[in-house]
Enzyme design. Structure first.
Site, PDB file in Angstrom:
ATOM      1  N   ARG A 181       0.765  -1.102  -0.146  1.00 37.65           N
ATOM      2  CA  ARG A 181      -0.053   0.001   0.028  1.00 37.65           C
ATOM      3  C   ARG A 181       0.759   1.313  -0.150  1.00 37.65           C
ATOM      4  O   ARG A 181       0.634   2.175  -0.686  1.00 37.65           O
ATOM      5  CB  ARG A 181      -0.696   0.035   1.072  1.00 37.65           C
ATOM      6  CG  ARG A 181      -2.218  -1.039   1.217  1.00 37.65           C
ATOM      7  CD  ARG A 181      -2.930  -1.003   2.439  1.00 37.65           C
ATOM      8  NE  ARG A 181      -3.686   0.060   2.084  1.00 37.65           N
ATOM      9  CZ  ARG A 181      -3.992   1.067   3.235  1.00 37.65           C
ATOM     10  NH1 ARG A 181      -4.092   0.570   4.472  1.00 37.65           N
ATOM     11  NH2 ARG A 181      -4.859   2.071   3.078  1.00 37.65           N
ATOM     12  N   CYS A 240      -0.585   6.825   8.686  1.00 39.24           N
ATOM     13  CA  CYS A 240      -0.975   5.464   8.278  1.00 39.24           C
ATOM     14  C   CYS A 240      -1.912   5.580   7.207  1.00 39.24           C
ATOM     15  O   CYS A 240      -1.940   6.758   6.429  1.00 39.24           O
ATOM     16  CB  CYS A 240      -1.478   4.547   9.443  1.00 39.24           C
ATOM     17  SG  CYS A 240      -2.665   5.107  10.429  1.00 39.24           S
TER      18      CYS A 240
END
Length: 283
Positions: A181, A240
């Site tokens: 990701r 994040c």
């Protein structure tokens, strides 16, 4: 009586259950199944535990531009903690069944409002169950309203701060998402894949040993120092996808004795909501 500030082991928590100065929160959650945590809580939890939902209790209203799990106002969060009996002298313990990724959010939020007597159950519900400790389905006890006050706590940064940092390089952004990701691959949670330019990657699960508990302080310190080089910890900003697993990295840093890093609460989901903000891909 000792105060826990980072992690607590299951036997130590069990020995203090029922103490009036202790409040335990069950933070189990599944991003793909928002009802999972409440169902898990109903089917069995640590005795005396109270449930907090990531979306409903540990996040504020979404605007479409402030990320998937924006922080509530500090005042609203303090009021929530008071409603669960938390006062200045309360020891709070949070747990989940996901290696601490959700419990660490509550850990950080309490420190954000100036309450540092908070710890995460190392190994979570699995460690409790594996130790053959009691599991309850009884209703949580009614607790007297708490008196927690809002005090200065750990710092955070805004999207504007991160944007300005692209030029100043005053701090190092550390992204807690999985490496794919981070590179911009296999993105299923946010509409844009990639990362904040200049960020480095430290997958939060790398803080854990194979048994699902945190690595030793020495090992964590060695790994983080290897990743960060000579950069002072006070110049780190953790992020994040939505400000949740970044708290796991912040907890790991505290366990390692490396204090002073900050959180970017909006994280990638806020950053990528504005198409004018630059995006990097790859390593």
């Amino acid at each position: 009586m000792s105060t826990w500030h980072t992690l607590v082991e299951a036997p130590a928590l069990a020995a203090r259950l029922g103490a009036p100065s202790l409040v335990v929160f069950d933070c189990r959650h599944d991003l793909a199944k928002p009802g999972y945590g409440r169902d898990a809580f109903a089917s069995g939890r640590i005795p005396y535990a109270r449930f907090l939902h990531l979306d409903d209790d540990l996040s504020g209203p979404k605007t479409g531009r402030n990320g998937r799990h924006p922080l509530p106002s500090a005042e609203d969060f303090v009021a929530l903690m008071r409603s669960h009996g938390v006062s200045e002298t309360t020891q709070v313990v949070a747990y989940d069944d996901a290696g601490g990724m959700y419990a660490a959010r509550l850990w950080w939020m309490l420190r954000w409002v100036g309450h540092d007597a908070v710890a995460v159950l190392d190994g979570g519900f699995a460690a409790w169950r594996d130790a053959a400790l009691p599991i309850s389905t009884d209703a949580p006890l009614n607790l007297p309203h708490g008196t927690l006050s809002l005090r200065p706590g750990v710092a955070s940064v805004s999207a504007d701060d991160v944007l300005a940092n692209l030029a100043s390089a005053a701090f190092q952004v550390v992204d807690a998402r999985a490496p794919d990701r981070f590179r911009g691959e296999n993105e299923t949670l946010d509409p844009v894949g990639g990362h904040i330019p200049g960020a480095i990657n430290r997958f939060f699960r790398d803080n854990l040993a194979p048994d699902g508990r945190f690595k030793t302080p020495a090992q964590l310190a060695e790994e983080w120092r290897s990743r960060l080089g000579d950069r002072p910890v006070a110049q780190l900003v953790c992020q994040c996808g939505s400000g949740v697993t970044a708290c796991h990295n912040l907890l790991a840093l505290e366990v390692a004795g490396l204090s002073g890093a900050r959180l970017y609460p909006g994280s990638w989901s806020e950053w990528c909501a504005d198409p004018t903000r630059p995006v990097a891909q790859g390593d």
